[in-house]
Design an enzyme around this catalytic site. Structure first.
Site, PDB file in Angstrom:
ATOM      1  N   THR A   1      11.872 -12.180 -15.040  1.00 20.50           N
ATOM      2  CA  THR A   1      11.806 -13.074 -16.190  1.00 20.50           C
ATOM      3  C   THR A   1      10.370 -13.399 -16.594  1.00 20.50           C
ATOM      4  O   THR A   1      10.144 -13.886 -17.671  1.00 20.50           O
ATOM      5  CB  THR A   1      12.537 -14.382 -15.892  1.00 20.50           C
ATOM      6  OG1 THR A   1      12.015 -14.954 -14.673  1.00 20.50           O
ATOM      7  CG2 THR A   1      14.014 -14.131 -15.716  1.00 20.50           C
TER       8      THR A   1
ATOM      9  N   GLU B 222       2.925  -9.702  -1.076  1.00 18.19           N
ATOM     10  CA  GLU B 222       3.116 -10.780  -2.040  1.00 18.19           C
ATOM     11  C   GLU B 222       3.170 -12.139  -1.342  1.00 18.19           C
ATOM     12  O   GLU B 222       4.020 -12.378  -0.488  1.00 18.19           O
ATOM     13  CB  GLU B 222       4.396 -10.542  -2.833  1.00 18.19           C
ATOM     14  CG  GLU B 222       4.281  -9.348  -3.764  1.00 18.19           C
ATOM     15  CD  GLU B 222       5.590  -8.935  -4.398  1.00 18.19           C
ATOM     16  OE1 GLU B 222       5.543  -8.207  -5.406  1.00 18.19           O
ATOM     17  OE2 GLU B 222       6.659  -9.310  -3.890  1.00 18.19           O
TER      18      GLU B 222
ATOM     19  N   THR C  50       7.258   0.250  -2.308  1.00 20.43           N
ATOM     20  CA  THR C  50       6.882   0.245  -3.719  1.00 20.43           C
ATOM     21  C   THR C  50       5.415   0.454  -3.715  1.00 20.43           C
ATOM     22  O   THR C  50       4.653  -0.474  -3.813  1.00 20.43           O
ATOM     23  CB  THR C  50       7.149  -1.052  -4.466  1.00 20.43           C
ATOM     24  OG1 THR C  50       8.519  -1.281  -4.492  1.00 20.43           O
ATOM     25  CG2 THR C  50       6.776  -0.934  -5.929  1.00 20.43           C
TER      26      THR C  50
END
Length: 401
Positions: free
Chosen positions: A401, A274, A188
């Site tokens: 979310t 991350e 990504t």
């Protein structure tokens, strides 16, 4: 000389850029970038090998196949992947809207997206955003553009380099994004590169394709291959050097500079994984061939057990050796030597004696080098990765979310 430089994609002559808040991201952060060459540029690109490729990948592949382009329009916050015909229509419309603002043709516009999969683009915001971005294009707009393409990255990634070709200064600049869902081939990640080199499209594509194999395709954060990856380079010829049309000495100068830049950018992406607390360089030495060296390096880099061990500062060399063994490449345990930093932890088919306190010090460092000597041939490969932390789970558990 290669350097971390906010000039990025506007470092080369004849390029402008902009980055603005179009309202695509709920966070309100910048989310739309525009990069434009003052004149037609040779274009080359490499793209995700995921069968589930996003709509902008298909649109941009077609642009690259034409051999020339003028602009890149990229959004973050929405991947426009798995969005069916609507997604394809929106990607094409994005190119059309950009072309209209710039007075160029839609097939001169590379389109890129990154963000949540399965969500369609908010085309009203895209349309307004393109108008705004086109109005604020600047010769020093690279930093704004770099800010607009990031998602979970903790910082912008921007590099420049220059060289002398045919007595002319030739510049290359790049910006990139990528922190998660990182696994070759490509990740990504979006990487946009600009250069004022005068080089034909065939040579440009050759250089990029080969270099990507040893840079962006040698990194992993989490083993997941994205739907949206691309690395695209524009060369507009404004440096004024004699056109590079052969694999000659001038081509090698350009190739080596581009290679150094891409390898450094790949490392920046892996280091910014991350939730990462460690940056791991895995060197595979003396394999039978490069393919085997890469398989073993990537197998170690993708092992959750290896990555969590390094997060916990646990010198568990057994996990490293195990991942090497199931990689599907030739290796003989009794011939293999494993080092963490400068300390040998495995050799002659068994664990080695070592200074535990010295090894603990290495494991506590942020940057750790793992060396695997297979003693089977003369091929080497280097893979870059990071650890896997509690924060990685938190970031990705809450991503949608």
């Amino acid at each position: 000389m290669l350097k971390e430089d906010k000039a990025g994609i506007t470092y080369a002559k004849g390029f402008k850029a902009a980055g603005i808040k179009a309202g695509i991201k709920k966070s309100g952060n910048p989310d739309l970038a525009l990069i434009v060459s003052d004149n037609d540029a040779a274009v080359a690109g490499t793209f995700t090998q995921n069968k589930v490729a996003a709509a902008p990948v298909y649109v941009s592949k077609k642009v690259v196949s034409s051999g020339s382009a003028r602009a890149i329009i990229a959004n973050s916050g929405c991947a426009n992947a798995c969005t069916g015909q609507q997604g394809m229509d929106d990607a094409k419309k994005t190119a059309e809207l950009t072309a209209s603002q710039l007075g160029i043709e839609p097939d001169d516009v590379v389109v890129a997206s990154t963000g949540v999969i399965g969500v369609t683009l908010p085309m009203d915001k895209i349309q307004t955003g393109i108008k705004t971005a086109a109005a604020v294009l600047k010769a020093d707009g690279s930093e704004a553009a770099a800010s607009a393409i990031i998602t979970t990255d903790t910082y912008i990634k921007s590099l420049t380099t220059s060289m002398i070709i045919d007595g002319k200064e030739v510049r290359i600049g790049a910006i990139a994004k990528g922190a998660g869902m990182i696994q070759p081939n490509m990740a990504t990640m979006l990487c946009f590169i600009t250069t004022d080199a005068n080089i034909d499209q065939v040579r440009l594509q050759l250089a990029l394709s080969e270099i990507v194999e040893k840079s962006f395709n040698m990194i992993s954060v989490d083993g997941d291959m994205s739907t949206n990856d691309m690395a695209v380079i524009f060369a507009n010829g404004q440096a004024g050097n004699k056109k590079i049309v052969k694999n000659d000495a001038d081509f090698k100068i350009f190739y080596d500079a581009l290679s150094e830049l891409c390898c450094e950018m790949a490392q920046k992406i892996a280091a910014d994984g991350e939730g990462a607390t460690k940056f791991l360089t895995i060197n595979i030495h003396n394999a039978e061939n490069f393919a085997d060296a890469k398989k073993i390096g990537m197998s170690i880099a993708n092992s959750p057990l290896v990555k969590t061990a390094f997060f916990g500062q646990d010198p568990n060399w057994g996990r490293v050796l195990c991942a090497a063994g199931y990689a599907g490449a030739n290796m003989i345990p009794e011939k293999t030597v494993v080092k963490f930093g400068n300390i040998t932890v495995y050799e002659n088919g068994t664990g080695a004696s070592f200074d535990k306190k010295a090894l603990q010090k290495i494991m506590a460092e942020h940057d750790i080098i793992i060396d695997i000597d297979l003693s089977l041939g003369s091929a080497d490969a280097t893979v870059w990765t990071c650890d896997l932390s509690y924060e990685y789970v938190k970031i990705n558990g809450e991503y949608h979310t």
